[in-house]
Design an enzyme around this catalytic site. Structure first.
Site, PDB file in Angstrom:
ATOM      1  N   GLU A 178      13.605  22.471  19.757  1.00 11.07           N
ATOM      2  CA  GLU A 178      14.204  23.751  20.163  1.00 11.07           C
ATOM      3  C   GLU A 178      13.946  24.076  21.632  1.00 11.07           C
ATOM      4  O   GLU A 178      14.651  24.884  22.218  1.00 11.07           O
ATOM      5  CB  GLU A 178      13.709  24.890  19.257  1.00 11.07           C
ATOM      6  CG  GLU A 178      12.201  25.076  19.176  1.00 11.07           C
ATOM      7  CD  GLU A 178      11.539  24.199  18.104  1.00 11.07           C
ATOM      8  OE1 GLU A 178      11.985  23.046  17.916  1.00 11.07           O
ATOM      9  OE2 GLU A 178      10.578  24.661  17.481  1.00 11.07           O
ATOM     10  N   GLY A 228       7.720  13.083  15.882  1.00  9.69           N
ATOM     11  CA  GLY A 228       6.968  14.285  16.230  1.00  9.69           C
ATOM     12  C   GLY A 228       5.526  14.151  15.785  1.00  9.69           C
ATOM     13  O   GLY A 228       5.029  13.042  15.583  1.00  9.69           O
ATOM     14  N   GLY A 229       4.875  15.287  15.609  1.00 15.56           N
ATOM     15  CA  GLY A 229       3.446  15.283  15.302  1.00 15.56           C
ATOM     16  C   GLY A 229       3.149  14.987  13.840  1.00 15.56           C
ATOM     17  O   GLY A 229       3.997  15.126  12.955  1.00 15.56           O
ATOM     18  N   ILE A 230       1.908  14.622  13.599  1.00 18.41           N
ATOM     19  CA  ILE A 230       1.493  14.188  12.262  1.00 18.41           C
ATOM     20  C   ILE A 230       1.519  15.344  11.243  1.00 18.41           C
ATOM     21  O   ILE A 230       1.874  15.157  10.082  1.00 18.41           O
ATOM     22  CB  ILE A 230       0.092  13.533  12.355  1.00 18.41           C
ATOM     23  CG1 ILE A 230      -0.244  12.729  11.125  1.00 18.41           C
ATOM     24  CG2 ILE A 230      -0.996  14.533  12.632  1.00 18.41           C
ATOM     25  CD1 ILE A 230      -1.457  11.817  11.331  1.00 18.41           C
ATOM     26  N   THR A 232       3.524  17.964  11.217  1.00 14.62           N
ATOM     27  CA  THR A 232       4.929  18.180  10.830  1.00 14.62           C
ATOM     28  C   THR A 232       5.402  17.020   9.952  1.00 14.62           C
ATOM     29  O   THR A 232       6.114  17.239   8.957  1.00 14.62           O
ATOM     30  CB  THR A 232       5.828  18.268  12.086  1.00 14.62           C
ATOM     31  OG1 THR A 232       5.209  19.117  13.029  1.00 14.62           O
ATOM     32  CG2 THR A 232       7.194  18.797  11.750  1.00 14.62           C
ATOM     33  N   GLU A 250       8.060   8.622  12.951  1.00 12.60           N
ATOM     34  CA  GLU A 250       7.400   8.143  14.180  1.00 12.60           C
ATOM     35  C   GLU A 250       6.456   9.252  14.597  1.00 12.60           C
ATOM     36  O   GLU A 250       6.895  10.266  15.153  1.00 12.60           O
ATOM     37  CB  GLU A 250       8.431   7.904  15.290  1.00 12.60           C
ATOM     38  CG  GLU A 250       9.446   6.833  14.998  1.00 12.60           C
ATOM     39  CD  GLU A 250       8.891   5.421  15.124  1.00 12.60           C
ATOM     40  OE1 GLU A 250       7.745   5.263  15.588  1.00 12.60           O
ATOM     41  OE2 GLU A 250       9.597   4.489  14.735  1.00 12.60           O
ATOM     42  N   CYS A 284       3.713   9.362  23.314  1.00 15.80           N
ATOM     43  CA  CYS A 284       3.036   9.029  22.052  1.00 15.80           C
ATOM     44  C   CYS A 284       2.184   7.770  22.188  1.00 15.80           C
ATOM     45  O   CYS A 284       1.172   7.629  21.526  1.00 15.80           O
ATOM     46  CB  CYS A 284       4.052   8.878  20.933  1.00 15.80           C
ATOM     47  SG  CYS A 284       5.359   7.725  21.363  1.00 15.80           S
ATOM     48  N   GLU A 385      -5.298  13.549  19.108  1.00 13.58           N
ATOM     49  CA  GLU A 385      -4.301  13.353  20.161  1.00 13.58           C
ATOM     50  C   GLU A 385      -4.229  14.613  21.036  1.00 13.58           C
ATOM     51  O   GLU A 385      -4.021  15.708  20.529  1.00 13.58           O
ATOM     52  CB  GLU A 385      -2.944  13.110  19.486  1.00 13.58           C
ATOM     53  CG  GLU A 385      -1.847  12.726  20.431  1.00 13.58           C
ATOM     54  CD  GLU A 385      -0.474  12.643  19.745  1.00 13.58           C
ATOM     55  OE1 GLU A 385      -0.181  13.505  18.881  1.00 13.58           O
ATOM     56  OE2 GLU A 385       0.289  11.741  20.082  1.00 13.58           O
TER      57      GLU A 385
END
Ligand code: NAD
Length: 489
Positions: A178, A228-230, A232, A250, A284, A385
């Site tokens: 977004e 995206g992030g883990i 999510t 990913e 990443c 991370e």
């Protein structure tokens, strides 16, 4: 350029609710565009369009060569509009225009790669145990694909999903981050110009918990591809279980970069910096966990620190800028908290550790490149991370210890080894539990090599021919040419 809106069923539309969102330049917080803020209603409309387009069979039965031509045309249009796209990406993300130009070349390369693969898999004949029969294995599109992308490489990540999905005859709904939707909107204009049929590719803008959640849980979506992030990623896995969607995830990384004493020193220093601070560490696969042989540790760290002090932070549109801002105020706060945590955990701050004092950078979300030494694997800063310009440095004495430290992570996205001993290098990478490993290299990827993670860095692979596999189902067709009664019953 005029920014268009959401693209649903071949029409450019605002949000059903009429809501909008301002898009901010992270360098100075100026509003650079206002776009529709879609929600579940918009997502449902786009899913219905993609479902109808897929079920009509028109796109999936279009000859693969023809689909490939359309995908190649998209690549050509990206090349034509490269400068406009690069400048838009830099406005939206803060990265240098030079980096964005490189991204656009890579993106066109991804569309070209899949245009070339589109008609290369004509299926495979396999041996059949029944006389007078033919058995063949073919690949067919999965169906309706929901695609969700992050903000760090907005258009690059979108291209990894759009190109293989289109080449293989799927229909799709793309939801960009977004906060960075602008280049994805522009590429949907180019996809329309290239002749992607109505309903095949749909674009919905909006937040993750609304549009993203609808894509993940809607029963008419057959596959969800997420970068995206883990945290999510785990939510999406749960939501996707509703109809056992195919999943491609990913996720994050905390990537080790092992430096042996016999490596070419200057090159290893230079590339260790590049491996982390490119795009302000918001990559990443950034090599944020440096694992350095004890005998060169101090000299190596000193060289890093000296170089880091000279970095030029600034506007991505200035030619001498080497590092831009972080993406948002929220992300800057996250990185600041992470660094505070490192200090509390007892790591030594060798350089950085704060926002820059330069008055010209005060309106942007800047953070100084930061290096922590005296780090150990039990520290949260070594495990979590940061997704920012922060390195942790650990020391090792033996090769076994180096590999053990490298593997001591829930992540397994990427890693590197620097040494002049090729046998040692091969021995190490064979034991490293990551989807991509580099020897005397870091962060390089190309469209014909697969990309994805071991362990909690994800499920599945993008790019390469594996990207085609991700977007296809395998079907076995067994044809008995001379059927006869069995007479069992
Ligand atoms: P994020 O997970 O916060 O958001 C990514 C996308 O998911 C956004 O479009 C967001 O709107 C959407 N989203 C958020 N909540 C959702 C929900 N409940 N349901 C569905 N969608 C939802 O990640 P980010 O901050 O945008 O990106 C940074 C992360 O991405 C880092 O962890 C990074 O490592 C990872 N990343 C991984 C790769 C890779 O190739 N493995 C590449 C780039 C980024």
């Amino acid at each position: 350029m005029s920014i268009k809106q959401q693209y649903i069923d071949g029409k450019w539309v605002g949000a059903n609710s009429g809501n909008t969102r301002d898009i901010i330049n992270p360098f100075n917080q100026e509003v650079i565009a206002t776009v529709p803020e879609g929600d579940q209603t918009d997502a449902k409309a786009a899913i219905a369009a993609a479902r109808a387009a897929f079920d009509s069979g028109e796109w999936s039965s279009t000859p693969a060569t023809e689909r490939g031509h359309i995908v190649r045309k998209i690549a050509e249009l990206i090349e034509r509009d490269k400068e406009e796209l690069a400048r838009l990406e830099s406005l939206d993300t803060g990265k240098t225009v030079e980096e964005s130009r490189g991204d656009m070349d890579d993106i066109a390369g991804v569309f070209r790669h899949y245009s070339e693969l589109a008609d290369k898999d004509g299926g495979e004949l396999i041996d059949s145990p029944v006389p007078n029969s033919i058995s063949k294995v073919v690949r067919e599109p999965v169906g309706v694909c929901g695609q969700i992308t992050p903000w760090n490489y907005p258009l690059l990540q979108a291209s990894w999903k759009l190109a293989p999905a289109l080449a293989t005859g799927n229909t799709l709904i793309m939801k960009p981050s977004e906060i960075t939707p602008l280049t994805t909107i522009k590429v949907f204009e180019l996809m329309e110009e290239a002749g992607v049929p109505v309903g095949v590719a749909n674009l919905v803008l909006g937040a993750g918990h609304t549009v993203g959640a609808e894509l993940s849980s809607n029963i008419d979506v057959d596959l969800i591809s997420f970068t995206g992030g883990i945290v999510t990623g785990k939510k999406i896995m749960q939501a996707a279980s509703v109809n056992v969607k195919k999943l491609a995830l990913e996720l994050g990384g905390k990537n080790p970069n092992i430096i042996f004493a016999d490596a070419d020193f200057e090159t290893a220093v230079d590339q260790a910096l590049n491996g982390v601070f490119f795009h302000a560490g918001q990559i990443c696969s950034a090599g944020t966990r440096l694992i350095v042989e004890e005998s060169i540790h101090d000299k190596f760290v000193n060289s890093l620190v000296e170089r880091v002090k000279k970095f030029k932070l600034g506007n991505g549109f200035d030619e001498d800028t080497q590092m831009g801002p972080l993406i948002s105020a929220e992300h800057l706060a996250k990185v600041e908290k992470y660094v505070e945590m490192g200090i509390e955990e007892g790591a030594t701050l060798a350089v950085g550790g704060s926002r820059p004092e330069d008055p010209e950078l005060q309106n942007g979300f800047f953070y100084l490149p930061t290096i922590f030494t005296d780090c150990t694997t039990d520290m949260n800063i070594v495990q979590d991370e940061a997704f920012g310009p922060v390195i942790t440095v650990e020391k090792f004495r033996t090769e076994e210890e180096a590999v053990k430290l490298a593997n001591d992570s829930i992540y397994g996205l990427a890693g590197g080894v620097w040494t002049s001993d090729i046998v040692k290098a091969e021995r190490c990478v064979a034991k490293m539990r990551m989807g991509t490993v580099w020897i005397n290299e870091f962060n390089l990827y190309f469209p014909h090599a697969p990309w994805g993670g071991f362990k909690q860095s994800g499920i599945g692979r993008e790019l390469g021919k594996q990207g085609i596999e991700e977007y296809t189902e395998t079907k076995h067709i067994m044809h008995n040419l001379k059927p006869e009664p069995i007479n069992w019953f």
